[in-house]
Design a protein around this motif. Structure first.
Motif, PDB file in Angstrom:
ATOM      1  N   SER A  26       2.341  -8.122 -10.227  1.00 25.34           N
ATOM      2  CA  SER A  26       3.362  -7.210 -10.478  1.00 25.34           C
ATOM      3  C   SER A  26       4.447  -7.454  -9.260  1.00 25.34           C
ATOM      4  CB  SER A  26       2.637  -5.822 -10.551  1.00 25.34           C
ATOM      5  OG  SER A  26       1.878  -5.841 -11.794  1.00 25.34           O
ATOM      6  N   ASN A  27       3.986  -7.417  -7.974  1.00 24.78           N
ATOM      7  CA  ASN A  27       4.703  -7.461  -6.808  1.00 24.78           C
ATOM      8  C   ASN A  27       5.660  -8.796  -7.012  1.00 24.78           C
ATOM      9  OD1 ASN A  27       5.590  -6.346  -4.050  1.00 24.78           O
ATOM     10  ND2 ASN A  27       5.010  -8.543  -3.623  1.00 24.78           N
ATOM     11  N   ASN A  28       5.163  -9.840  -7.176  1.00 24.39           N
ATOM     12  CA  ASN A  28       5.808 -11.049  -7.196  1.00 24.39           C
ATOM     13  C   ASN A  28       6.894 -11.110  -8.550  1.00 24.39           C
ATOM     14  OD1 ASN A  28       4.297 -12.206  -5.253  1.00 24.39           O
ATOM     15  ND2 ASN A  28       3.065 -13.128  -6.604  1.00 24.39           N
ATOM     16  N   ALA A  29       6.769 -10.341  -9.483  1.00 27.62           N
ATOM     17  CA  ALA A  29       7.627 -10.360 -10.802  1.00 27.62           C
ATOM     18  C   ALA A  29       8.649  -9.318 -10.309  1.00 27.62           C
ATOM     19  CB  ALA A  29       6.858  -9.731 -11.806  1.00 27.62           C
ATOM     20  N   LEU A  30       8.455  -7.953  -9.523  1.00 22.00           N
ATOM     21  CA  LEU A  30       9.229  -7.266  -8.924  1.00 22.00           C
ATOM     22  C   LEU A  30      10.306  -7.837  -8.091  1.00 22.00           C
ATOM     23  CD1 LEU A  30      10.582  -4.441  -8.883  1.00 22.00           C
ATOM     24  CD2 LEU A  30       8.781  -3.679  -7.050  1.00 22.00           C
ATOM     25  N   THR A  31       9.585  -8.541  -6.975  1.00 19.18           N
ATOM     26  CA  THR A  31      10.540  -9.352  -6.101  1.00 19.18           C
ATOM     27  C   THR A  31      11.148 -10.395  -6.688  1.00 19.18           C
ATOM     28  OG1 THR A  31       8.671  -9.216  -4.380  1.00 19.18           O
ATOM     29  CG2 THR A  31      10.203 -10.824  -4.115  1.00 19.18           C
ATOM     30  N   GLN A  32      11.125 -11.102  -7.797  1.00 22.71           N
ATOM     31  CA  GLN A  32      11.760 -12.023  -8.583  1.00 22.71           C
ATOM     32  C   GLN A  32      13.087 -11.174  -9.132  1.00 22.71           C
ATOM     33  OE1 GLN A  32      11.787 -15.216  -8.185  1.00 22.71           O
ATOM     34  NE2 GLN A  32      10.137 -15.095  -6.775  1.00 22.71           N
ATOM     35  N   THR A  33      12.582  -9.992  -9.929  1.00 28.60           N
ATOM     36  CA  THR A  33      13.732  -9.289 -10.368  1.00 28.60           C
ATOM     37  C   THR A  33      14.825  -8.869  -9.561  1.00 28.60           C
ATOM     38  OG1 THR A  33      11.962  -8.676 -12.078  1.00 28.60           O
ATOM     39  CG2 THR A  33      14.180  -7.114 -11.731  1.00 28.60           C
ATOM     40  N   VAL A  34      14.269  -8.245  -8.205  1.00 32.41           N
ATOM     41  CA  VAL A  34      15.193  -7.863  -7.273  1.00 32.41           C
ATOM     42  C   VAL A  34      16.006  -8.922  -6.643  1.00 32.41           C
ATOM     43  CG1 VAL A  34      15.257  -6.868  -4.659  1.00 32.41           C
ATOM     44  CG2 VAL A  34      13.591  -6.044  -6.677  1.00 32.41           C
ATOM     45  N   ILE A  35      15.339 -10.299  -6.606  1.00 38.07           N
ATOM     46  CA  ILE A  35      16.145 -11.337  -6.036  1.00 38.07           C
ATOM     47  C   ILE A  35      17.214 -11.901  -7.005  1.00 38.07           C
ATOM     48  CG2 ILE A  35      15.878 -13.753  -5.515  1.00 38.07           C
ATOM     49  CD1 ILE A  35      13.411 -13.303  -4.419  1.00 38.07           C
ATOM     50  N   GLY A  36      16.794 -11.708  -8.196  1.00 36.54           N
ATOM     51  CA  GLY A  36      17.669 -12.082  -9.428  1.00 36.54           C
ATOM     52  C   GLY A  36      18.844 -11.042  -9.490  1.00 36.54           C
TER      53      GLY A  36
END
Length: 252
Positions: A26-36
């Motif tokens: 979940s954290n990795n997914a959130l990080t990718q979303t934030v980066i995007g």
């Protein structure tokens, strides 16, 4: 009551590891979303900065052009030169208008030693530069103030075809709805004033300065009186012209 099945230590550890894995995912997914999203924001900022830069450049170019246009409009001049000689009601031998005797007919302002005709742009900004502009009310000095002469004479100017008659100028002034300004003061100081420029079709376009005089009521005189005959009353208003400048690229 549901049967409770106690977990062994190994089962608890396995469950915690599984939960931890889900949290990491979940954290990795959130990080990718934030980066995007940050990438999108940075791209939008970059585009906005580019737009701003282009707008600044465009505004600067338009400002520079506006300054050039302003300079051009004020440097493009059509000038009538005069000799600064004094002219007055008496020296110009004015005549009163039959239907409005408090106003004189239009007469040309004489040119003695300098001056030439111009082709001014009609209804463009025109300035008259006067080295002298004197107007006074004779009735102010009467023992019984304004008992005999309750008028005050002022000159009005217009730039028009040199062949124009007073009647033709009056007709064009009326047709255009112009209201020639008065000038003159007790102090006879130099002054600059806006005047009207007209062009009468069918006449040679060479133009000269015309003047007429008009009697008005001084401020202390009541409105029950009317301005008197321009030839006989109102004082001998005097003026001297330095130059008349027509700005053909400035419309009024």
């Amino acid at each position: 009551m549901a049967d409770y099945q106690p977990m062994t230590l190994e089962q608890r550890i396995a469950a915690l590891q599984a939960e931890n894995g889900r949290l990491i995912d979940s954290n990795n997914a959130l990080t990718q979303t934030v980066i995007g999203k940050m990438g999108e924001i940075n791209h939008a900022l970059s585009d906005a900065q580019q737009d701003i830069s282009e707008a600044v450049v465009l505004a600067g170019a338009k400002t520079d052009q506006a300054i050039l246009n302003f300079a051009d409009s004020h440097s493009d001049l059509r000038i009538n030169y005069y000799d600064r000689a004094d002219h007055s009601k008496s020296s110009l031998n004015i005549e009163a208008e039959p239907e409005a005797p408090h106003i004189s007919k239009w007469v040309k302002v004489p040119i003695a030693t300098q001056g030439y005709y111009t082709y001014p742009a009609p209804q463009a900004l025109t300035k008259i530069h006067l080295t002298r502009s004197y107007s006074y009310a004779p009735g102010h000095s009467e023992e019984d103030q304004y008992s005999h002469d309750w008028s005050r004479s002022f000159p009005q100017f217009v730039l028009a075809n040199y062949e124009a008659t007073s009647d033709q100028i009056n007709a064009e002034v009326e047709r255009l709805g112009l209201q020639p300004k008065i000038t003159g003061g007790w102090n006879a100081c130099a002054t600059t004033q806006t005047i009207d420029t007209i062009k009468l079709h069918g006449l040679h376009p060479y133009s000269m300065l015309f003047v007429r005089f008009v009697n008005m009521l001084p401020s202390p005189v009541g409105s029950d009186k009317t301005p008197q005959n321009i030839v006989e009353f109102g004082g001998n208003a005097t003026f001297a012209v330095d130059r008349v400048i027509n700005y053909p690229r400035i419309e009024v």
